[in-house]
Structure formats: structure tokens, C-alpha cells
Write a protein that holds these residues in place. Sequence first.
Motif, PDB file in Angstrom:
ATOM      1  N   GLU A 160       0.828  -1.213   0.000  1.00 11.44           N
ATOM      2  CA  GLU A 160       0.000   0.000   0.000  1.00 11.44           C
ATOM      3  C   GLU A 160       0.859   1.258   0.000  1.00 11.44           C
ATOM      4  N   HIS A 161       2.171   1.079   0.139  1.00 15.59           N
ATOM      5  CA  HIS A 161       3.076   2.231   0.207  1.00 15.59           C
ATOM      6  C   HIS A 161       3.612   2.651  -1.163  1.00 15.59           C
ATOM      7  N   CYS A 162       3.209   1.978  -2.233  1.00 12.53           N
ATOM      8  CA  CYS A 162       3.649   2.394  -3.573  1.00 12.53           C
ATOM      9  C   CYS A 162       3.146   3.805  -3.855  1.00 12.53           C
ATOM     10  N   ALA A 163       4.056   4.677  -4.276  1.00 10.94           N
ATOM     11  CA  ALA A 163       3.681   6.076  -4.503  1.00 10.94           C
ATOM     12  C   ALA A 163       2.963   6.278  -5.827  1.00 10.94           C
ATOM     13  N   ASN A 164       3.155   5.366  -6.769  1.00  5.82           N
ATOM     14  CA  ASN A 164       2.548   5.522  -8.091  1.00  5.82           C
ATOM     15  C   ASN A 164       2.541   4.181  -8.811  1.00  5.82           C
ATOM     16  N   GLY A 165       2.028   4.188 -10.034  1.00 11.97           N
ATOM     17  CA  GLY A 165       1.915   2.956 -10.787  1.00 11.97           C
ATOM     18  C   GLY A 165       3.252   2.351 -11.166  1.00 11.97           C
ATOM     19  N   THR A 166       4.261   3.193 -11.413  1.00  5.65           N
ATOM     20  CA  THR A 166       5.575   2.667 -11.772  1.00  5.65           C
ATOM     21  C   THR A 166       6.180   1.890 -10.611  1.00  5.65           C
ATOM     22  N   GLU A 167       6.066   2.419  -9.396  1.00  7.57           N
ATOM     23  CA  GLU A 167       6.559   1.687  -8.228  1.00  7.57           C
ATOM     24  C   GLU A 167       5.794   0.372  -8.047  1.00  7.57           C
ATOM     25  N   ARG A 168       4.500   0.392  -8.332  1.00  8.93           N
ATOM     26  CA  ARG A 168       3.708  -0.838  -8.205  1.00  8.93           C
ATOM     27  C   ARG A 168       4.132  -1.868  -9.252  1.00  8.93           C
ATOM     28  N   CYS A 169       4.443  -1.399 -10.462  1.00 10.46           N
ATOM     29  CA  CYS A 169       4.942  -2.312 -11.499  1.00 10.46           C
ATOM     30  C   CYS A 169       6.285  -2.912 -11.090  1.00 10.46           C
ATOM     31  N   ALA A 170       7.138  -2.087 -10.480  1.00  9.69           N
ATOM     32  CA  ALA A 170       8.442  -2.586 -10.033  1.00  9.69           C
ATOM     33  C   ALA A 170       8.270  -3.675  -8.975  1.00  9.69           C
ATOM     34  N   GLU A 171       7.342  -3.473  -8.048  1.00 10.98           N
ATOM     35  CA  GLU A 171       7.064  -4.497  -7.028  1.00 10.98           C
ATOM     36  C   GLU A 171       6.521  -5.772  -7.660  1.00 10.98           C
ATOM     37  N   ALA A 172       5.638  -5.605  -8.618  1.00 11.07           N
ATOM     38  CA  ALA A 172       5.063  -6.774  -9.284  1.00 11.07           C
ATOM     39  C   ALA A 172       6.133  -7.571 -10.013  1.00 11.07           C
ATOM     40  N   GLN A 173       7.060  -6.864 -10.667  1.00  6.17           N
ATOM     41  CA  GLN A 173       8.148  -7.544 -11.372  1.00  6.17           C
ATOM     42  C   GLN A 173       8.959  -8.402 -10.409  1.00  6.17           C
TER      43      GLN A 173
END
Length: 266
Positions: free
Chosen positions: A76-89
Motif C-alpha cells: 500500500e506504500h507504492c507512490a505511483n503505478g511505476t513503483e507498483r509495477c516494479a514491485e510486481a516484477q
Amino acid sequence: MGVLVVIPARYASTRYPGKPLVALRGAGGAARSLIHRSWEAACAVSGVDRVVVATDDDRIRTAAEGFGAEVVMTSEHCANGTERCAEAQVALGGGFEIVVNLQGDAPLTPPWFVEDLIAGLRADPEAEVATPVLRCDGAALNGFLADRAAGRVGGTTAVFTRSRHALYFSKEVIPFTPTRYAEDAPTPVFHHVGVYAYRAQALAAYPGWPQGALEGLEGLEQLRFLENGRAVLCVEVEARGRQFWELNNPEDVDRLEAMMRDMGLD
């Protein structure tokens, strides 16, 4: 080494809480959620090896799994979609050549937009990110100017070098032009479409960079790449008669539904 498409989606949007689950009614009367329609858009892209929804919310997870999507839970701490994509990767174990961020508020994204991004990134070894831009006609530019005059964010614009590497992205209308154009006339303003294709290494580095001043002011995640000296390729795409808009505000629901009716999209 293949292509992964990630659809980042969060429930707690500042401007529009619960946005991914908002229903959009198509030309035939069918109502499907924003996240469902975004997943359908991702699945229509050719040359993709895997499509996942990345979220931190169980309501979105339940809805996405209900229509058959693969879901990756992220912080829930992802600041934006790019950070969320990085976590998903990372959660998927890596091993991808290119990761595409097809944001969950852009269900009208044509598949060739993403296909052109992937091709553009592979053809430009200097670029670490690719993102699409559409040349505005007079009607689109006038719409952007009217939105800004009314205090609304109507879209993001981009300026770039002769080699198509981005100079800047802004929620203001750039470049300034004193000219008023006919509705169907081409203009020097380019609408930035919020879809990204990243080289895996660039995406992995992104969360480790602090947010820069420009990203903070504009609220545009792609500026973090520019502020860290990374080349972002702007790929000019063709609408081919398709209308395009992102769902940023509640009033955009009517606009998207009208576009779907006009294009006959169910």
C-alpha cells in the motif's frame, strides 16, 4: 525474456476513490468495471507473454479474479503505478525483457499503442522507457485549454528532441502557442498517453530514486526518469479513428461512455 503487462490499480485514489471498480457502460449496454475493461485492453495486445493486475486492495483483487485476471498483491506504500509495477516484477521473479505499465484508468488504449512502444524501445538502445504521444488536432487542443481555464486537469502534454527523447511532460499545455487552430487542423501540441514500456533494469532502479521536485509539483511519475538522466522515448502513435481518454475525474465517466458509443465498443 519476454514482455509482461502490469495493470496497477489502487482503491484509495485521491481524486476518485474506488475508481477501478466504477462501471462503464458500452455501446451495447453492457456495464463492466474500469479494471475489467483495462484488462481486456491489455489482453488485446499482441506479443505479450503475461498480463497481471497489481493492487493492494482485496476488493480489487476479488473483482479481478472474478473476471479471470491474474492478480499480484503489492504494498500500500507504492507512490505511483511505476513503483507498483516494479514491485510486481520482483514478486513474479523477474526474467522479463520489457515490462509494460498499462494504467488501470485507460481502458480505451488501442493495442497498437502498446505494440508500437515495445517496437520503439527495442529499436532505440539509448532509451530506457518508451511512452506514446498523440499529435493534437485543434479540437483536442481547444479541449485541453478549456479544461485548464476551468481549473481541471484535462490531460498531459509532452515536448521532446528531434530524436524523440522527452524534454518534459506537464499537466499544463506545452508548448505555448498563440495560434488558434481549426478543429481538424494538426497542432504542435502532443497529448501524452499514460502508458509506459520499461526496460527491466530501469524499472528495477526506479523505486530507489527519491521523488524529485518536478515529479512532486506535476504529480507525473515519468518525470523521475528525466530527473535522474534516463532517456524516455516518445513514440508518436496514430489514433486510426479511435477516440482516447483516461478516467481521471468522476465527470470523465460520461465522456468515456459517449466515446464507446461513438466507436461502437461494447
